[in-house]
Scaffold this motif. Structure first.
Motif, PDB file in Angstrom:
ATOM      1  N   HIS A 184      22.548   0.644  56.305  1.00  0.00           N
ATOM      2  CA  HIS A 184      23.600   1.562  55.856  1.00  0.00           C
ATOM      3  C   HIS A 184      24.115   1.185  54.470  1.00  0.00           C
ATOM      4  O   HIS A 184      24.354   2.052  53.632  1.00  0.00           O
ATOM      5  N   LEU A 185      24.291  -0.128  54.229  1.00  0.00           N
ATOM      6  CA  LEU A 185      24.813  -0.602  52.942  1.00  0.00           C
ATOM      7  C   LEU A 185      23.730  -0.701  51.872  1.00  0.00           C
ATOM      8  O   LEU A 185      24.037  -0.973  50.715  1.00  0.00           O
ATOM      9  N   SER A 186      22.478  -0.521  52.256  1.00  0.00           N
ATOM     10  CA  SER A 186      21.327  -0.640  51.337  1.00  0.00           C
ATOM     11  C   SER A 186      21.286  -2.013  50.667  1.00  0.00           C
ATOM     12  O   SER A 186      21.112  -2.134  49.451  1.00  0.00           O
ATOM     13  N   VAL A 187      21.461  -3.054  51.471  1.00  0.00           N
ATOM     14  CA  VAL A 187      21.361  -4.426  50.971  1.00  0.00           C
ATOM     15  C   VAL A 187      20.278  -5.153  51.755  1.00  0.00           C
ATOM     16  O   VAL A 187      19.957  -4.777  52.889  1.00  0.00           O
ATOM     17  N   PRO A 188      19.693  -6.191  51.178  1.00  0.00           N
ATOM     18  CA  PRO A 188      18.676  -6.957  51.907  1.00  0.00           C
ATOM     19  C   PRO A 188      19.295  -7.690  53.100  1.00  0.00           C
ATOM     20  O   PRO A 188      20.493  -7.954  53.132  1.00  0.00           O
ATOM     21  N   SER A 189      18.452  -8.019  54.061  1.00  0.00           N
ATOM     22  CA  SER A 189      18.927  -8.735  55.239  1.00  0.00           C
ATOM     23  C   SER A 189      18.144 -10.023  55.424  1.00  0.00           C
ATOM     24  O   SER A 189      16.951 -10.089  55.145  1.00  0.00           O
ATOM     25  N   VAL A 190      18.837 -11.048  55.887  1.00  0.00           N
ATOM     26  CA  VAL A 190      18.250 -12.343  56.209  1.00  0.00           C
ATOM     27  C   VAL A 190      18.518 -12.571  57.685  1.00  0.00           C
ATOM     28  O   VAL A 190      19.657 -12.497  58.134  1.00  0.00           O
ATOM     29  N   TYR A 191      17.456 -12.836  58.443  1.00  0.00           N
ATOM     30  CA  TYR A 191      17.584 -13.014  59.886  1.00  0.00           C
ATOM     31  C   TYR A 191      17.493 -14.490  60.240  1.00  0.00           C
ATOM     32  O   TYR A 191      16.621 -15.206  59.749  1.00  0.00           O
ATOM     33  N   PHE A 192      18.392 -14.918  61.104  1.00  0.00           N
ATOM     34  CA  PHE A 192      18.472 -16.298  61.571  1.00  0.00           C
ATOM     35  C   PHE A 192      18.339 -16.255  63.082  1.00  0.00           C
ATOM     36  O   PHE A 192      19.230 -15.766  63.777  1.00  0.00           O
ATOM     37  N   LEU A 193      17.202 -16.725  63.616  1.00  0.00           N
ATOM     38  CA  LEU A 193      16.985 -16.596  65.055  1.00  0.00           C
ATOM     39  C   LEU A 193      15.976 -17.606  65.565  1.00  0.00           C
ATOM     40  O   LEU A 193      15.236 -18.219  64.797  1.00  0.00           O
ATOM     41  N   ARG A 194      15.948 -17.738  66.869  1.00  0.00           N
ATOM     42  CA  ARG A 194      14.951 -18.562  67.557  1.00  0.00           C
ATOM     43  C   ARG A 194      13.760 -17.710  67.968  1.00  0.00           C
ATOM     44  O   ARG A 194      12.636 -18.135  67.952  1.00  0.00           O
ATOM     45  N   GLY A 195      14.017 -16.487  68.334  1.00  0.00           N
ATOM     46  CA  GLY A 195      12.986 -15.558  68.762  1.00  0.00           C
ATOM     47  C   GLY A 195      13.629 -14.442  69.559  1.00  0.00           C
ATOM     48  O   GLY A 195      14.713 -14.608  70.104  1.00  0.00           O
ATOM     49  N   ILE A 196      12.988 -13.310  69.605  1.00  0.00           N
ATOM     50  CA  ILE A 196      13.492 -12.179  70.372  1.00  0.00           C
ATOM     51  C   ILE A 196      12.750 -12.185  71.705  1.00  0.00           C
ATOM     52  O   ILE A 196      11.520 -12.291  71.735  1.00  0.00           O
TER      53      ILE A 196
ATOM     54  N   TRP B 214      13.083 -14.255  57.076  1.00  0.00           N
ATOM     55  CA  TRP B 214      13.295 -14.631  58.476  1.00  0.00           C
ATOM     56  C   TRP B 214      13.455 -16.147  58.513  1.00  0.00           C
ATOM     57  O   TRP B 214      12.523 -16.877  58.173  1.00  0.00           O
ATOM     58  N   LEU B 215      14.616 -16.642  58.923  1.00  0.00           N
ATOM     59  CA  LEU B 215      14.840 -18.068  59.118  1.00  0.00           C
ATOM     60  C   LEU B 215      14.680 -18.340  60.605  1.00  0.00           C
ATOM     61  O   LEU B 215      15.557 -18.030  61.403  1.00  0.00           O
ATOM     62  N   LEU B 216      13.530 -18.904  60.989  1.00  0.00           N
ATOM     63  CA  LEU B 216      13.229 -19.134  62.400  1.00  0.00           C
ATOM     64  C   LEU B 216      13.551 -20.566  62.798  1.00  0.00           C
ATOM     65  O   LEU B 216      13.098 -21.511  62.143  1.00  0.00           O
ATOM     66  N   ARG B 217      14.322 -20.712  63.860  1.00  0.00           N
ATOM     67  CA  ARG B 217      14.653 -22.035  64.387  1.00  0.00           C
ATOM     68  C   ARG B 217      13.512 -22.499  65.283  1.00  0.00           C
ATOM     69  O   ARG B 217      13.688 -22.734  66.470  1.00  0.00           O
ATOM     70  N   LEU B 218      12.337 -22.626  64.703  1.00  0.00           N
ATOM     71  CA  LEU B 218      11.149 -23.099  65.405  1.00  0.00           C
ATOM     72  C   LEU B 218      10.695 -24.400  64.787  1.00  0.00           C
ATOM     73  O   LEU B 218      10.968 -24.677  63.622  1.00  0.00           O
ATOM     74  N   ASP B 219       9.974 -25.155  65.561  1.00  0.00           N
ATOM     75  CA  ASP B 219       9.372 -26.373  65.069  1.00  0.00           C
ATOM     76  C   ASP B 219       8.040 -26.515  65.789  1.00  0.00           C
ATOM     77  O   ASP B 219       7.992 -26.432  67.013  1.00  0.00           O
ATOM     78  N   PHE B 220       6.972 -26.697  65.061  1.00  0.00           N
ATOM     79  CA  PHE B 220       5.652 -26.760  65.677  1.00  0.00           C
ATOM     80  C   PHE B 220       5.444 -28.051  66.466  1.00  0.00           C
ATOM     81  O   PHE B 220       4.395 -28.258  67.042  1.00  0.00           O
TER      82      PHE B 220
END
Length: 176
Positions: A27-39, A118-124
């Motif tokens: 709606h605001l036409s701005v970029p988005s940064v996602y912080f998650l572990r996984g959906i 996408w900032l993923l809280r993953l670790d291999f």
């Protein structure tokens, strides 16, 4: 919403599991940064276009390793099929909300595909390695408490990951 529009934010930093942040970013036409572990239903794999074949990548709750027999691969596929129904059930109300709010036909997958980073809280170390796209940055361990390791032998070095964001980590190797 008026306050957000007048504030002229540069980016929306959000957890996309509940996709209100991506709707606001669109709606605001701005970029988005996602912080998650996984959906839970795996829509993040589809949104990032990362390969995630059920014949090689073990699914959650199957207790399989990356070395599976044919029957284990079939079981893995059956576990994966339910994700399509779960995603549809889980995100249909948000797709309707987004379409009404943005006044055009849009679904959650379209919104998630527009993420800048996408900032993923993953670790291999804990998760199975998988292909990643260039806009995915692994930040595993960000929610962990710092614990001192026993000092047997030290070999400090610096690991740099250069993308759009520079991440520096100091890693200490211990030998027995």
């Amino acid at each position: 919403m008026r306050y957000l529009e007048e504030s002229k934010f540069d980016v929306v930093f959000t957890d996309p599991v509940i996709p209100c942040g991506p709707i606001v970013a669109e709606h605001l036409s701005v970029p988005s940064v996602y912080f998650l572990r996984g959906i839970p239903c795996g829509i993040d794999f589809e949104a990032t276009q990362c390969p995630n074949p059920p014949s090689y990548v073990p699914r959650v709750f199957t207790e399989h390793t990356d070395h599976m027999s044919f029957l284990q691969r079939v079981k893995n596929l059956v576990f994966d099929v339910q994700n399509f129904f779960l995603c549809d059930f889980m995100y249909k109300p948000y797709s309707k909300l987004a379409s009404e709010f943005l006044q055009r036909d849009v679904d959650v997958l379209d919104l998630l595909r527009k993420a800048s980073v996408w900032l993923l809280r993953l670790d291999f170390v804990l998760d199975y390695p998988r292909p990643l796209m260039p806009n995915i940055i692994l930040i595993g361990g960000v929610n962990c408490a710092h614990k001192e390791l026993p000092q047997v032998g030290r070999a400090p070095f610096l690991l740099l990951i250069l993308t759009d964001v520079c991440v520096c980590k100091s890693v200490v190797l211990c030998s027995r």
